[in-house]
Design a protein around this motif. Structure first.
Motif, PDB file in Angstrom:
ATOM      1  N   MET A 168       0.852  -1.147   0.251  1.00 48.58           N
ATOM      2  CA  MET A 168       0.004  -0.112  -0.139  1.00 48.58           C
ATOM      3  C   MET A 168       0.899   1.514   0.266  1.00 48.58           C
ATOM      4  O   MET A 168       0.231   2.357  -0.164  1.00 48.58           O
ATOM      5  CB  MET A 168      -0.919  -0.065   1.178  1.00 48.58           C
ATOM      6  N   MET A 169       2.094   0.780   0.336  1.00 49.37           N
ATOM      7  CA  MET A 169       2.905   2.370   0.445  1.00 49.37           C
ATOM      8  C   MET A 169       3.854   2.116  -0.893  1.00 49.37           C
ATOM      9  O   MET A 169       4.711   0.962  -0.866  1.00 49.37           O
ATOM     10  CB  MET A 169       3.854   2.433   1.617  1.00 49.37           C
ATOM     11  N   GLN A 170       4.142   3.098  -1.632  1.00 52.34           N
ATOM     12  CA  GLN A 170       5.229   3.128  -2.791  1.00 52.34           C
ATOM     13  C   GLN A 170       5.952   4.194  -2.631  1.00 52.34           C
ATOM     14  O   GLN A 170       5.593   5.645  -2.841  1.00 52.34           O
ATOM     15  CB  GLN A 170       4.581   2.956  -4.179  1.00 52.34           C
ATOM     16  N   ASN A 171       7.501   4.141  -2.451  1.00 53.99           N
ATOM     17  CA  ASN A 171       8.216   5.203  -2.266  1.00 53.99           C
ATOM     18  C   ASN A 171       9.025   5.419  -3.803  1.00 53.99           C
ATOM     19  O   ASN A 171       9.452   4.734  -4.318  1.00 53.99           O
ATOM     20  CB  ASN A 171       9.437   5.181  -1.424  1.00 53.99           C
ATOM     21  N   ARG A 172       8.437   6.701  -4.425  1.00 55.35           N
ATOM     22  CA  ARG A 172       8.836   7.080  -5.719  1.00 55.35           C
ATOM     23  C   ARG A 172       9.793   8.007  -5.817  1.00 55.35           C
ATOM     24  O   ARG A 172       9.765   9.282  -4.893  1.00 55.35           O
ATOM     25  CB  ARG A 172       7.579   7.249  -6.650  1.00 55.35           C
ATOM     26  N   TYR A 173      10.917   8.125  -6.666  1.00 56.96           N
ATOM     27  CA  TYR A 173      11.642   8.985  -7.061  1.00 56.96           C
ATOM     28  C   TYR A 173      11.563   9.912  -8.216  1.00 56.96           C
ATOM     29  O   TYR A 173      10.967   9.036  -9.089  1.00 56.96           O
ATOM     30  CB  TYR A 173      13.242   8.485  -7.068  1.00 56.96           C
ATOM     31  N   ARG A 174      11.769  10.897  -8.388  1.00 55.71           N
ATOM     32  CA  ARG A 174      11.564  11.777  -9.483  1.00 55.71           C
ATOM     33  C   ARG A 174      13.409  12.143  -9.891  1.00 55.71           C
ATOM     34  O   ARG A 174      13.819  12.870  -9.538  1.00 55.71           O
ATOM     35  CB  ARG A 174      10.901  13.221  -9.485  1.00 55.71           C
ATOM     36  N   ALA A 175      13.584  10.948 -10.548  1.00 57.51           N
ATOM     37  CA  ALA A 175      15.102  10.692 -10.579  1.00 57.51           C
ATOM     38  C   ALA A 175      15.595  11.525 -11.866  1.00 57.51           C
ATOM     39  O   ALA A 175      14.958  11.639 -13.123  1.00 57.51           O
ATOM     40  CB  ALA A 175      15.454   9.301 -10.921  1.00 57.51           C
ATOM     41  N   ALA A 176      17.004  11.837 -11.658  1.00 55.27           N
ATOM     42  CA  ALA A 176      17.515  12.692 -12.802  1.00 55.27           C
ATOM     43  C   ALA A 176      18.223  12.063 -13.759  1.00 55.27           C
ATOM     44  O   ALA A 176      18.860  10.980 -13.449  1.00 55.27           O
ATOM     45  CB  ALA A 176      18.531  13.651 -12.086  1.00 55.27           C
ATOM     46  N   PHE A 177      17.751  12.049 -15.097  1.00 53.18           N
ATOM     47  CA  PHE A 177      18.463  11.324 -16.283  1.00 53.18           C
ATOM     48  C   PHE A 177      19.229  12.141 -16.969  1.00 53.18           C
ATOM     49  O   PHE A 177      18.625  13.090 -17.491  1.00 53.18           O
ATOM     50  CB  PHE A 177      17.382  10.464 -16.887  1.00 53.18           C
ATOM     51  N   TRP A 178      20.688  11.895 -17.205  1.00 54.70           N
ATOM     52  CA  TRP A 178      21.419  12.699 -18.243  1.00 54.70           C
ATOM     53  C   TRP A 178      22.077  12.065 -19.214  1.00 54.70           C
ATOM     54  O   TRP A 178      22.679  10.562 -18.618  1.00 54.70           O
ATOM     55  CB  TRP A 178      21.855  13.867 -17.642  1.00 54.70           C
ATOM     56  N   THR A 179      22.770  12.605 -20.204  1.00 52.60           N
ATOM     57  CA  THR A 179      23.639  12.209 -20.814  1.00 52.60           C
ATOM     58  C   THR A 179      24.904  13.188 -21.025  1.00 52.60           C
ATOM     59  O   THR A 179      24.125  14.470 -21.553  1.00 52.60           O
ATOM     60  CB  THR A 179      23.340  11.676 -22.272  1.00 52.60           C
ATOM     61  N   MET A 180      25.927  13.402 -20.509  1.00 53.18           N
ATOM     62  CA  MET A 180      27.006  14.365 -20.637  1.00 53.18           C
ATOM     63  C   MET A 180      28.213  13.880 -21.326  1.00 53.18           C
ATOM     64  O   MET A 180      28.374  12.553 -21.231  1.00 53.18           O
ATOM     65  CB  MET A 180      27.352  14.838 -19.229  1.00 53.18           C
ATOM     66  N   ARG A 181      28.565  14.782 -22.220  1.00 56.70           N
ATOM     67  CA  ARG A 181      29.809  14.196 -22.982  1.00 56.70           C
ATOM     68  C   ARG A 181      31.021  15.182 -22.735  1.00 56.70           C
ATOM     69  O   ARG A 181      31.081  16.202 -21.978  1.00 56.70           O
ATOM     70  CB  ARG A 181      29.583  14.437 -24.569  1.00 56.70           C
TER      71      ARG A 181
END
Length: 488
Positions: free
Chosen positions: A463-476
């Motif tokens: 009944m409990m879901q911990n969700r992240y708003r995670a950062a996604f990136w590609t850096m060169r």
């Protein structure tokens, strides 16, 4: 990559830490049994009327013990398969500290990402019979599965700054412990009372391994790390974890596929904080020379077993959700079986050169030999495990070739942010904006950036879901900017 030689003092620290880790794994069953006894004590305090209303809890506690025995059986098979990097029979100076936190500055066990913020610091490496005998574990009943031809299936683990030893090369488990008639009969006998299963070996299904009952002084936090590993198995190696893998791993794999369309000459990719090794294996299967790096030997012991000793898909069955009675939709959900691995690792089409490297990321990859050695670095739920995230970014820049790419996925939880203690661990906690500014300073240019919602070792039936708003990136890594910095 050559293994660094240990001083006598360092080896003593590693052996003591290793013994502590093994003690935690062996103590798993006794610690879980204490939890069940606590549930039973609470039940016994109920009034007779309330006991009658909740008579089924007696059956649940009996079932919990059976599930614990199944988890223990897997753990004991895993420990027996592990080869120690040291002579574990040697005496260790009593003045050595019990854990290797003095050597290992941080942990990549990622328990904190689960939302249960458990202290997961300290880790280290074991032999089968020699070490288990040291803890009083009988050798009989060892796993007798055929092991011929295993060398052809092994995945190589290179020795780095820490000891290493790993080489690669029924859907959801059907639970046959209780049938309907037996449940009904037991329920009838429990209505009046305190009907609970005992914790004797009579309740362990034949063929299941039981951990030795030992007078071990194991801190609860160490047992929590073992439970954390069990949840990580679901994330990395079970069909049930496919949702999380699609959220976290799939964007990374798609980006690598886009960035390196020609893999006829396999590009190299490093995966720091590789955990139980699934992402590193998936990257290898794409056609990369992939190396996973992991600091936590809680993780390494388990990943080595899955990668090197799996005979077939869904060979093992565990019950990962039994350690929390909170937020359950039903007892059935809490007690459900999870089979793993969902794929046979050695049949996954890995590229030659796939390896796992044990050691601290900073110590291992800050070596001169690693400079400009990698075409890509992939960090997934990793960069916030740093005491000093600036140091991580600096090393990532250093080890990438000019024009190499850094693909990142994860939050900024900062594992040491809430660490209070006599050691006063350093923790540098930057905003996402500052992280990107530091990356720019070290020659990175942003190419792709977005936010992705995901979970970490979540129980999808909870009944409990911990969700992240995670950062996604590609850096060169920009060659001209990097060279300009060197001239300054």
């Amino acid at each position: 990559m050559a293994a660094r030689r240990y001083t006598e003092h360092e080896e003593a620290l590693e052996i003591k830490s290793l013994r502590r880790i093994i003690a935690a794994y062996i103590n798993y069953q006794d610690a879980a049994e204490k939890d069940v006894k606590k549930y039973e004590r609470s039940f016994k305090k109920l009034s007779p009327a309330h006991k009658e209303l909740l008579f089924h809890l007696g059956l649940k506690y009996q079932r919990l013990r059976w599930c614990i025995s199944m988890n223990t059986s897997f753990i004991m098979n895993m420990l027996e398969a592990f080869e120690p990097p040291f002579d574990m029979s040697q005496c260790v100076d009593g003045d050595c500290h019990d854990c290797a936190e003095h050597m290992h500055g941080h942990s990549h066990a990622d328990c904190a990402h689960s939302g249960e913020r458990v202290d997961c610091s300290s880790s280290v490496t074991i032999n089968n019979s020699a070490l288990l005998a040291q803890h009083g574990c009988p050798e009989e009943g060892a796993n007798t599965r055929e092991t011929e031809n295993k060398k052809d299936e092994e995945v190589h683990m290179v020795g780095c700054s820490q000891p290493a030893a790993c080489n690669l090369g029924t859907s959801q488990g059907e639970d046959k412990s209780f049938n309907g008639d037996k449940d009904a009969s037991a329920a009838a006998n429990c209505k009046e009372t305190d009907c609970f299963a005992s914790s004797t070996d009579e309740n362990v299904t034949p063929g299941h391994r039981r951990a030795p009952s030992l007078p071990l002084d194991v801190p609860p936090v160490d047992v929590d790390k073992v439970r954390c590993i069990i949840r990580n198995i679901v994330r990395d190696w079970a069909q049930e974890g496919q949702i999380e893998r699609d959220e976290c791993f799939k964007p990374i794999l798609e980006e690598l596929n886009r960035l390196f369309p020609d893999r006829s000459s396999p590009p190299s990719c490093l995966v720091p904080g590789a955990g139980l090794g699934r992402l590193a294996l998936e990257i290898s299967s794409l056609g990369f020379v992939s190396q996973g790096n992991e600091f936590s030997y809680y993780m390494m012991i388990c990943s080595s077993f899955i990668l090197n000793h799996t005979q077939e898909a869904n060979e093992w069955t565990i019950y990962p959700w039994i350690h929390s009675n909170c937020n359950s939709l039903s007892d059935k959900d809490q007690l459900r079986a999870v089979s793993f691995p969902d794929i046979h690792p050695s049949s996954a089409g890995i590229t030659e050169g796939f390896s796992m490297c044990a050691g601290d990321f900073v110590e291992v990859y800050n070596e001169e030999s690693q400079e400009s050695a990698w075409d890509a670095v992939v960090t997934c739920f990793f960069i916030d495990t740093a005491h000093n995230i600036v140091e991580y970014i600096e090393i990532i820049s250093k080890i990438l070739k000019d024009g190499g790419v850094w693909v990142n996925m994860g939050p900024l939880l900062y594992h040491f942010a809430d660490a209070y203690g006599p050691d006063d661990d350093m923790s540098i906690e930057l905003s996402l904006e500052d992280v990107k500014r530091v990356a720019y300073h070290y020659g990175f240019v942003m190419e792709v950036e977005k936010m992705i919602d995901t979970t970490y070792t979540a129980n999808m039936a909870s009944m409990m879901q911990n969700r992240y708003r995670a950062a996604f990136w590609t850096m060169r890594k920009d060659a001209s900017r990097s060279k300009a910095k060197k001239r300054q």
